[in-house]
Scaffold this motif. Structure first.
Motif, PDB file in Angstrom:
ATOM      1  N   LEU A   1      17.690  -7.160   7.783  1.00  0.00           N
ATOM      2  CA  LEU A   1      17.094  -7.604   9.131  1.00  0.00           C
ATOM      3  C   LEU A   1      15.946  -6.837   9.414  1.00  0.00           C
ATOM      4  O   LEU A   1      15.775  -7.514  10.648  1.00  0.00           O
ATOM      5  CB  LEU A   1      18.206  -8.041   9.844  1.00  0.00           C
ATOM      6  CG  LEU A   1      19.350  -9.042   9.510  1.00  0.00           C
ATOM      7  CD1 LEU A   1      20.675  -9.195  10.010  1.00  0.00           C
ATOM      8  CD2 LEU A   1      19.134 -10.295   9.470  1.00  0.00           C
ATOM      9  N   LYS A   2      16.781  -5.427  10.115  1.00  0.00           N
ATOM     10  CA  LYS A   2      15.569  -4.283  10.515  1.00  0.00           C
ATOM     11  C   LYS A   2      14.386  -5.098  10.212  1.00  0.00           C
ATOM     12  O   LYS A   2      13.315  -4.925  10.735  1.00  0.00           O
ATOM     13  CB  LYS A   2      16.272  -3.369  11.096  1.00  0.00           C
ATOM     14  CG  LYS A   2      17.327  -3.530  11.980  1.00  0.00           C
ATOM     15  CD  LYS A   2      18.249  -2.161  12.477  1.00  0.00           C
ATOM     16  CE  LYS A   2      18.424  -1.886  13.319  1.00  0.00           C
ATOM     17  NZ  LYS A   2      19.510  -0.775  13.321  1.00  0.00           N
ATOM     18  N   GLU A   3      13.781  -4.668   8.948  1.00  0.00           N
ATOM     19  CA  GLU A   3      12.873  -4.606   8.159  1.00  0.00           C
ATOM     20  C   GLU A   3      11.825  -6.153   8.429  1.00  0.00           C
ATOM     21  O   GLU A   3      10.824  -6.135   8.568  1.00  0.00           O
ATOM     22  CB  GLU A   3      12.502  -4.725   6.903  1.00  0.00           C
ATOM     23  CG  GLU A   3      13.080  -3.323   5.937  1.00  0.00           C
ATOM     24  CD  GLU A   3      13.442  -2.755   4.347  1.00  0.00           C
ATOM     25  OE1 GLU A   3      13.910  -1.698   4.321  1.00  0.00           O
ATOM     26  OE2 GLU A   3      13.326  -3.947   3.915  1.00  0.00           O
ATOM     27  N   ALA A   4      12.685  -6.699   8.197  1.00  0.00           N
ATOM     28  CA  ALA A   4      11.924  -7.956   9.226  1.00  0.00           C
ATOM     29  C   ALA A   4      11.671  -8.979  10.080  1.00  0.00           C
ATOM     30  O   ALA A   4      11.022  -9.479  10.452  1.00  0.00           O
ATOM     31  CB  ALA A   4      12.653 -10.180   7.660  1.00  0.00           C
ATOM     32  N   GLY A   5      12.184  -7.594  10.818  1.00  0.00           N
ATOM     33  CA  GLY A   5      12.208  -8.530  12.628  1.00  0.00           C
ATOM     34  C   GLY A   5      12.652  -9.146  13.083  1.00  0.00           C
ATOM     35  O   GLY A   5      12.348  -9.574  14.052  1.00  0.00           O
ATOM     36  N   LYS A   6      14.059  -9.547  12.061  1.00  0.00           N
ATOM     37  CA  LYS A   6      14.665 -10.646  12.751  1.00  0.00           C
ATOM     38  C   LYS A   6      16.138  -9.935  13.520  1.00  0.00           C
ATOM     39  O   LYS A   6      16.917 -11.255  13.636  1.00  0.00           O
ATOM     40  CB  LYS A   6      15.744 -11.540  11.634  1.00  0.00           C
ATOM     41  CG  LYS A   6      14.171 -12.076  10.666  1.00  0.00           C
ATOM     42  CD  LYS A   6      13.481 -13.552  11.606  1.00  0.00           C
ATOM     43  CE  LYS A   6      12.222 -13.984  10.866  1.00  0.00           C
ATOM     44  NZ  LYS A   6      11.725 -15.049  11.735  1.00  0.00           N
ATOM     45  N   SER A   7      16.746  -8.717  13.899  1.00  0.00           N
ATOM     46  CA  SER A   7      17.695  -8.287  14.145  1.00  0.00           C
ATOM     47  C   SER A   7      17.883  -9.099  15.902  1.00  0.00           C
ATOM     48  O   SER A   7      19.439  -9.213  15.511  1.00  0.00           O
ATOM     49  CB  SER A   7      17.504  -6.868  13.936  1.00  0.00           C
ATOM     50  OG  SER A   7      16.777  -6.456  14.974  1.00  0.00           O
ATOM     51  N   LYS A   8      17.319  -9.294  16.371  1.00  0.00           N
ATOM     52  CA  LYS A   8      17.786 -10.055  17.076  1.00  0.00           C
ATOM     53  C   LYS A   8      17.690 -11.293  17.103  1.00  0.00           C
ATOM     54  O   LYS A   8      18.601 -12.064  17.656  1.00  0.00           O
ATOM     55  CB  LYS A   8      16.383  -9.843  18.722  1.00  0.00           C
ATOM     56  CG  LYS A   8      16.968  -7.880  18.490  1.00  0.00           C
ATOM     57  CD  LYS A   8      17.521  -7.174  18.878  1.00  0.00           C
ATOM     58  CE  LYS A   8      17.397  -6.027  19.599  1.00  0.00           C
ATOM     59  NZ  LYS A   8      17.362  -4.968  18.840  1.00  0.00           N
ATOM     60  N   GLN A   9      16.527 -11.875  16.204  1.00  0.00           N
ATOM     61  CA  GLN A   9      17.223 -12.872  16.480  1.00  0.00           C
ATOM     62  C   GLN A   9      17.992 -13.963  15.663  1.00  0.00           C
ATOM     63  O   GLN A   9      18.501 -15.432  15.778  1.00  0.00           O
ATOM     64  CB  GLN A   9      15.701 -14.109  15.754  1.00  0.00           C
ATOM     65  CG  GLN A   9      14.305 -13.372  16.584  1.00  0.00           C
ATOM     66  CD  GLN A   9      13.552 -12.159  15.986  1.00  0.00           C
ATOM     67  OE1 GLN A   9      14.539 -11.506  15.392  1.00  0.00           O
ATOM     68  NE2 GLN A   9      12.765 -12.002  16.272  1.00  0.00           N
ATOM     69  N   THR A  10      18.739 -13.228  14.356  1.00  0.00           N
ATOM     70  CA  THR A  10      19.888 -13.593  13.814  1.00  0.00           C
ATOM     71  C   THR A  10      20.849 -12.765  13.898  1.00  0.00           C
ATOM     72  O   THR A  10      20.555 -12.432  14.240  1.00  0.00           O
ATOM     73  CB  THR A  10      19.578 -13.276  12.325  1.00  0.00           C
ATOM     74  OG1 THR A  10      17.982 -13.346  12.081  1.00  0.00           O
ATOM     75  CG2 THR A  10      20.715 -13.787  11.490  1.00  0.00           C
ATOM     76  N   THR A  11      21.880 -14.699  14.565  1.00  0.00           N
ATOM     77  CA  THR A  11      23.373 -13.756  14.837  1.00  0.00           C
ATOM     78  C   THR A  11      23.932 -13.088  13.571  1.00  0.00           C
ATOM     79  O   THR A  11      23.703 -14.417  12.688  1.00  0.00           O
ATOM     80  CB  THR A  11      24.126 -14.502  15.664  1.00  0.00           C
ATOM     81  OG1 THR A  11      23.468 -15.533  16.629  1.00  0.00           O
ATOM     82  CG2 THR A  11      25.655 -14.609  15.839  1.00  0.00           C
ATOM     83  N   LEU A  12      24.547 -12.180  13.683  1.00  0.00           N
ATOM     84  CA  LEU A  12      24.872 -11.172  12.738  1.00  0.00           C
ATOM     85  C   LEU A  12      26.955 -11.161  13.215  1.00  0.00           C
ATOM     86  O   LEU A  12      26.828 -10.623  14.148  1.00  0.00           O
ATOM     87  CB  LEU A  12      24.275 -10.217  12.084  1.00  0.00           C
ATOM     88  CG  LEU A  12      25.558  -9.355  11.190  1.00  0.00           C
ATOM     89  CD1 LEU A  12      25.755  -9.886   9.720  1.00  0.00           C
ATOM     90  CD2 LEU A  12      24.341  -8.040  10.867  1.00  0.00           C
ATOM     91  N   ILE A  13      27.547 -11.706  12.105  1.00  0.00           N
ATOM     92  CA  ILE A  13      28.706 -11.409  12.331  1.00  0.00           C
ATOM     93  C   ILE A  13      29.586 -10.818  11.129  1.00  0.00           C
ATOM     94  O   ILE A  13      29.492 -11.072   9.413  1.00  0.00           O
ATOM     95  CB  ILE A  13      30.137 -12.599  12.184  1.00  0.00           C
ATOM     96  CG1 ILE A  13      29.103 -13.813  13.190  1.00  0.00           C
ATOM     97  CG2 ILE A  13      31.080 -12.207  12.851  1.00  0.00           C
ATOM     98  CD1 ILE A  13      29.855 -12.957  14.773  1.00  0.00           C
TER      99      ILE A  13
END
Length: 344
Positions: free
Chosen positions: A269-281
């Motif tokens: 997620l961090k590599e793709a720059g999606k860590s803030k856009q994708t909700t992760l549980i």
């Protein structure tokens, strides 16, 4: 200067005779466990000078049992913490003197786990394990329980009904809680990825089924994607997350990890720059999931109450050894601990 407590003071504080205190201290004859404990507690309360010796005597008077605890992945922080908690809880048990051998299994195939069970059963009085469901493994457990060796499953149950007992979280509630969180935390509906180690870990299978059933029961616009398995391995979880991101670059709204491999998910997620856009549980509070929760990569952690699990497991072993015949005990389902950034 205050007077140092004497053996007379200890006997009076414990409500026993001086002769009874002497028997506990010097092992002159058998003393009931409850009486020995009362003397020890009184010694600690009044600051008796031989409290250390009393602790040693009380510990030596308890029946001795060897336990083998079969956990997974020696380099996994969660399992390391679980092993340490079980050792500590067993050392505090009052009815038995437990010698605990924690075995970390870096290979998780049924054949390997079965080999470890056979190996440990040669010297262990009781066994607890984390394992995926398999008929060969189950058969060996059935043989052990038939020979009055208590066997407890931890975290993930097995399909055999001969285990002495099971202890873990309520996985149905865990899965539904994850679904509830995603339905509340996501900013817009979209695709939801599901990752788990294996459907043969029955705890993960139940959590995934419950996750899906929650969405089935509510009106929603989410698309639940087919689950991807990663064997709870960080590298495989990283690759599975990359696959989700590559296949759904614009509309992957959330990911639910019902198993392990969270380091790999975070990395992808961090590599793709999606860590803030994708909700992760995901599961389990560790140093790296805590950091990811605080920086916003993880939105909620559904955690096992490790200390409660360890303490209850020690009690279950004592309860089993106290019975003349090994018999199944009711499964213990613990409530999960929920962590978000604001309650760290």
């Amino acid at each position: 200067m205050s007077k140092r407590p004497t053996i007379h003071d200890l006997a009076e504080a414990a409500g026993v005779s001086i002769a009874t205190v002497d028997r506990v201290l010097n092992k002159r004859s058998k003393v009931r466990e409850s009486t020995s404990q009362r003397v020890l507690i009184a010694a600690e309360d009044i600051g008796y000078h031989a409290t250390g010796l009393l602790k040693k005597r009380v510990r030596e008077s308890k029946p001795f049992k060897r336990l083998s605890i079969l956990l997974q992945r020696s380099n996994d922080e969660f399992y390391e913490g679980l092993g340490a908690a079980i050792r500590s809880a067993c050392s505090q048990e009052t009815q038995f003197q437990f010698e605990v051998n924690v075995v970390f299994m870096d290979e998780v195939t049924p054949e390997y786990i079965t080999e470890q069970i056979i190996k440990e059963s040669k010297h262990a009085d009781g066994i607890a394990l984390v394992a995926l469901d398999d008929h060969i493994l189950n058969r060996h457990i059935e043989q052990l329980t038939a020979n009055n060796t208590p066997v407890f499953t931890i975290l993930s149950p097995l399909s055999t009904n001969t285990c002495t007992g099971h202890i873990g979280v309520d996985n149905r509630k865990a899965g539904r809680t994850a679904a509830w969180a995603i339905s509340r935390l996501t900013k817009k509906a979209g695709k939801v990825g599901i990752l788990l180690g294996s459907h043969r870990y029955l705890n993960q299978d139940i959590a995934e089924i419950s996750f899906i059933s929650y969405f089935r029961e509510i009106k929603h616009s989410y698309e639940l994607l087919s689950p991807l398995t990663n064997l709870d391995d960080d590298t495989l979880a990283y690759q599975a997350t990359k696959t989700l991101l590559n296949n759904h670059p614009d509309d992957l709204t959330a990911i639910y990890s019902a198993g392990g491999g969270v380091k790999g998910i975070i990395k992808a997620l961090k590599e793709a720059g999606k860590s803030k856009q994708t909700t992760l549980i995901c599961n389990e509070l560790t140093s790296y999931t805590r950091l990811a929760l605080s920086d916003g990569t993880i939105d909620m952690i559904i955690a096992t109450p490790v200390q409660k699990l360890a303490s209850r497991l020690a009690e279950l072993f004592s309860e089993s050894f106290s019975s003349k015949k090994c018999h199944p005990l009711a499964p213990v389902q613990l409530s999960v601990d929920l962590h978000v950034a604001e309650n760290l």
